[in-house]
Write an enzyme that holds these catalytic residues in place. Structure first.
Site, PDB file in Angstrom:
ATOM      1  N   HIS A  84     -76.672 107.716 -44.326  1.00  0.00           N
ATOM      2  CA  HIS A  84     -77.724 107.729 -43.305  1.00  0.00           C
ATOM      3  C   HIS A  84     -77.760 109.085 -42.606  1.00  0.00           C
ATOM      4  O   HIS A  84     -76.718 109.701 -42.336  1.00  0.00           O
ATOM      5  CB  HIS A  84     -77.557 106.587 -42.302  1.00  0.00           C
ATOM      6  CG  HIS A  84     -76.319 106.622 -41.456  1.00  0.00           C
ATOM      7  ND1 HIS A  84     -76.265 107.266 -40.239  1.00  0.00           N
ATOM      8  CD2 HIS A  84     -75.091 106.076 -41.638  1.00  0.00           C
ATOM      9  CE1 HIS A  84     -75.058 107.109 -39.705  1.00  0.00           C
ATOM     10  NE2 HIS A  84     -74.323 106.396 -40.539  1.00  0.00           N
ATOM     11  N   ASP A  86     -79.322 109.677 -39.583  1.00  0.00           N
ATOM     12  CA  ASP A  86     -79.385 109.647 -38.117  1.00  0.00           C
ATOM     13  C   ASP A  86     -77.991 109.689 -37.515  1.00  0.00           C
ATOM     14  O   ASP A  86     -77.000 109.378 -38.169  1.00  0.00           O
ATOM     15  CB  ASP A  86     -80.130 108.407 -37.624  1.00  0.00           C
ATOM     16  CG  ASP A  86     -79.377 107.109 -37.872  1.00  0.00           C
ATOM     17  OD1 ASP A  86     -78.865 106.924 -39.000  1.00  0.00           O
ATOM     18  OD2 ASP A  86     -79.301 106.275 -36.949  1.00  0.00           O
ATOM     19  N   ASP A 147     -70.761 111.391 -38.890  1.00  0.00           N
ATOM     20  CA  ASP A 147     -71.277 110.047 -39.161  1.00  0.00           C
ATOM     21  C   ASP A 147     -72.801 110.113 -39.114  1.00  0.00           C
ATOM     22  O   ASP A 147     -73.384 110.014 -38.054  1.00  0.00           O
ATOM     23  CB  ASP A 147     -70.733 109.092 -38.097  1.00  0.00           C
ATOM     24  CG  ASP A 147     -71.144 107.652 -38.317  1.00  0.00           C
ATOM     25  OD1 ASP A 147     -71.711 107.326 -39.374  1.00  0.00           O
ATOM     26  OD2 ASP A 147     -70.916 106.843 -37.402  1.00  0.00           O
ATOM     27  N   GLU A 181     -79.701 103.966 -39.097  1.00  0.00           N
ATOM     28  CA  GLU A 181     -78.568 103.084 -39.349  1.00  0.00           C
ATOM     29  C   GLU A 181     -77.795 102.808 -38.068  1.00  0.00           C
ATOM     30  O   GLU A 181     -77.280 101.708 -37.865  1.00  0.00           O
ATOM     31  CB  GLU A 181     -77.648 103.723 -40.397  1.00  0.00           C
ATOM     32  CG  GLU A 181     -76.562 102.807 -40.945  1.00  0.00           C
ATOM     33  CD  GLU A 181     -75.249 102.864 -40.169  1.00  0.00           C
ATOM     34  OE1 GLU A 181     -74.335 102.097 -40.495  1.00  0.00           O
ATOM     35  OE2 GLU A 181     -75.148 103.690 -39.231  1.00  0.00           O
ATOM     36  N   GLU A 182     -77.718 103.815 -37.209  1.00  0.00           N
ATOM     37  CA  GLU A 182     -76.922 103.676 -35.985  1.00  0.00           C
ATOM     38  C   GLU A 182     -77.499 102.661 -35.009  1.00  0.00           C
ATOM     39  O   GLU A 182     -76.795 102.203 -34.101  1.00  0.00           O
ATOM     40  CB  GLU A 182     -76.771 105.036 -35.298  1.00  0.00           C
ATOM     41  CG  GLU A 182     -75.981 106.061 -36.088  1.00  0.00           C
ATOM     42  CD  GLU A 182     -74.506 105.713 -36.196  1.00  0.00           C
ATOM     43  OE1 GLU A 182     -74.080 104.686 -35.654  1.00  0.00           O
ATOM     44  OE2 GLU A 182     -73.768 106.484 -36.834  1.00  0.00           O
ATOM     45  N   ASP A 204     -70.000 106.243 -46.204  1.00  0.00           N
ATOM     46  CA  ASP A 204     -70.095 106.157 -44.745  1.00  0.00           C
ATOM     47  C   ASP A 204     -68.789 105.641 -44.149  1.00  0.00           C
ATOM     48  O   ASP A 204     -68.786 104.937 -43.147  1.00  0.00           O
ATOM     49  CB  ASP A 204     -71.275 105.233 -44.379  1.00  0.00           C
ATOM     50  CG  ASP A 204     -71.641 105.260 -42.907  1.00  0.00           C
ATOM     51  OD1 ASP A 204     -71.233 106.208 -42.211  1.00  0.00           O
ATOM     52  OD2 ASP A 204     -72.333 104.324 -42.457  1.00  0.00           O
ATOM     53  N   HIS A 387     -68.917 108.880 -32.845  1.00  0.00           N
ATOM     54  CA  HIS A 387     -69.652 108.432 -31.659  1.00  0.00           C
ATOM     55  C   HIS A 387     -69.095 109.013 -30.364  1.00  0.00           C
ATOM     56  O   HIS A 387     -69.381 108.506 -29.282  1.00  0.00           O
ATOM     57  CB  HIS A 387     -69.712 106.897 -31.555  1.00  0.00           C
ATOM     58  CG  HIS A 387     -70.470 106.240 -32.653  1.00  0.00           C
ATOM     59  ND1 HIS A 387     -70.906 104.940 -32.595  1.00  0.00           N
ATOM     60  CD2 HIS A 387     -70.882 106.703 -33.859  1.00  0.00           C
ATOM     61  CE1 HIS A 387     -71.547 104.625 -33.707  1.00  0.00           C
ATOM     62  NE2 HIS A 387     -71.536 105.690 -34.492  1.00  0.00           N
TER      63      HIS A 387
END
Length: 420
Positions: A84, A86, A147, A181-182, A204, A387
């Site tokens: 992903h 994003d 990520d 995805e997040e 991922d 994150h």
């Protein structure tokens, strides 16, 4: 052997993380933010220059591409690799300043834009094992974006290698870069017909050697509280403050159990991650996570019961609770069809890495695809501390992930040829 991927991986990764691709759950568009398209357009251009086929960005923001088989007409399975583009809304993804710490010497890493942010064995477990490797961090005030731009860079480097080495046998390979995805919408609109694959893998995952075929099951809960609004100067006996009720709601939930900061392993949690509103109306957002459906249901029942008790205690307020399914533990399907996992383990062992079979305390696009009927385990790409501002990745781990993916597409071709 994997080290020859390092220069290209570094170049690609540093280029990709500088593009702000944060998703936004308050948006109803697909993708949720237009800025995600900047990365997808760049990837499309790069894939076109490599010679990939069937390139298109869908109306819902997925980039799809094909690397044709080395033996046209052969009946080999089509393998899809996904990542992903994003990044999480948890912290800014704008103006990312990636820093390469070459030949890491094992000492603490102080991030220059916020010297209070220091990576050491306490704040970054596993970092001390990466002595001699090239470590990438951000400056300390933003996400790095590993990520999942580490996964994006791995897939793009693999695509470049395969297209420039046609002597390596493989079947049709589908590439898919998803948005959002997040925020749990990565494959909301992706159809299995669009992906057109027989098996898939998301790139991922975290630590070197990880193979993941078990994820959380996940729901989202939204609690809306409508109070009674009136001028505070004449509010006695009349006002019902929605913000105070929202605070009471959160305080009523367990504080020493069922929270992310008090659980690990296979324990689930209830996580309030956002609150908005005024004294007149407030909204609370929760994610509910558990490895088993009974546990997930118990989290939802608790949220509803707190809402009901609060409404009984203050009948002048209106409290509504909405729980929406997000994804389910991919184990429920993959455990009955383990061959994709077995080949992934073999590909990792061929790379001289010890496989780590571990559940992920989260979810991936693969959980949704697996539920749709396409077995999609998750593989490592080396990201850590995602994150948050202490995010880091080893370029050497990314190189090993690239080698594992190469082994994997080769194994799928060999496996089918032997069985035929």
């Amino acid at each position: 052997m994997s080290q020859h991927y390092l220069p290209e991986l570094e170049e690609r990764f540093l280029r990709y993380v500088k593009i702000d691709t944060q998703s936004d759950e308050t948006s109803n568009e697909a993708p949720s933010t237009k800025r995600q398209l900047a990365l997808l357009r760049l990837l499309k251009q790069e894939l076109d220059e490599m010679g990939a086929a069937d390139l298109r960005i869908t109306g819902y923001g997925c980039l799809l591409a094909t690397i044709p088989p080395t033996s046209p007409g052969s009946k080999l399975p089509t393998v899809a690799l996904l990542a992903h583009g994003d990044t999480s809304p948890a912290l800014s993804g704008a103006n990312v300043k990636p820093i390469v710490h070459r030949n890491y010497d094992g000492s603490p890493i102080t991030l220059p834009d916020d010297p209070s942010k220091i990576l050491n064995e306490e704040t970054a477990p596993g970092l001390s094992e990466k002595r001699g490797e090239d470590i990438v961090t951000a400056g300390g005030t933003t996400l790095l974006g590993a990520d999942d731009k580490a996964g994006v860079a791995v897939i793009m480097t693999l695509a470049s290698y395969l297209l420039s080495h046609p002597e390596i046998p493989h079947g049709p390979l589908r590439l898919c870069f998803t948005p959002d995805e997040e925020i749990g919408r990565g494959v909301d609109h992706l159809t299995l017909d669009d992906l057109a694959a027989d098996v898939a893998y998301t790139i991922d995952g975290g630590a070197l050697g990880e193979v993941i075929y078990e994820s959380f099951s996940a729901d989202k809960a939204v609690v809306e509280i409508a109070g009674v609004s009136i001028h505070p100067g004449t509010a006695k006996g009349k006002m019902v403050n929605a913000l105070k009720l929202a605070a009471q709601f959160i305080e009523t939930l367990p504080q020493q159990t069922r929270t992310p900061e008090t659980t690990d392993g296979r324990e689930g949690f209830i996580h309030p991650y956002r609150i908005s509103g005024t004294a007149a109306r407030a909204r609370l957002y929760f994610i509910l996570r558990d490895f088993e459906l009974d546990g997930l249901k118990a989290h939802g029942d608790l949220i509803r019961s707190v809402a009901e008790r609060l409404a009984l205690a203050e009948p002048r307020a209106k409290i509504e609770c909405t729980i929406t399914p997000q994804y389910r533990n991919m184990r429920y399907w993959i455990e009955n069809e383990m061959h994709p996992v077995e080949l992934a383990i073999e590909a990792i062992k061929e790379s001289g890495i010890e496989p780590i079979i571990t559940p992920i305390r989260g979810g991936t696009d693969g959980a949704r695809l697996t539920e749709m009927g396409l077995m999609t385990p998750n593989l490592f790409c080396g990201m850590h501390n995602v994150h948050g501002p202490l995010e880091w990745v080893s370029l050497h781990d990314m190189a090993k992930a690239t080698q594992v993916c190469l082994n994997l597409v080769r194994l799928w071709a060999q496996e089918t040829q032997i069985s035929d």
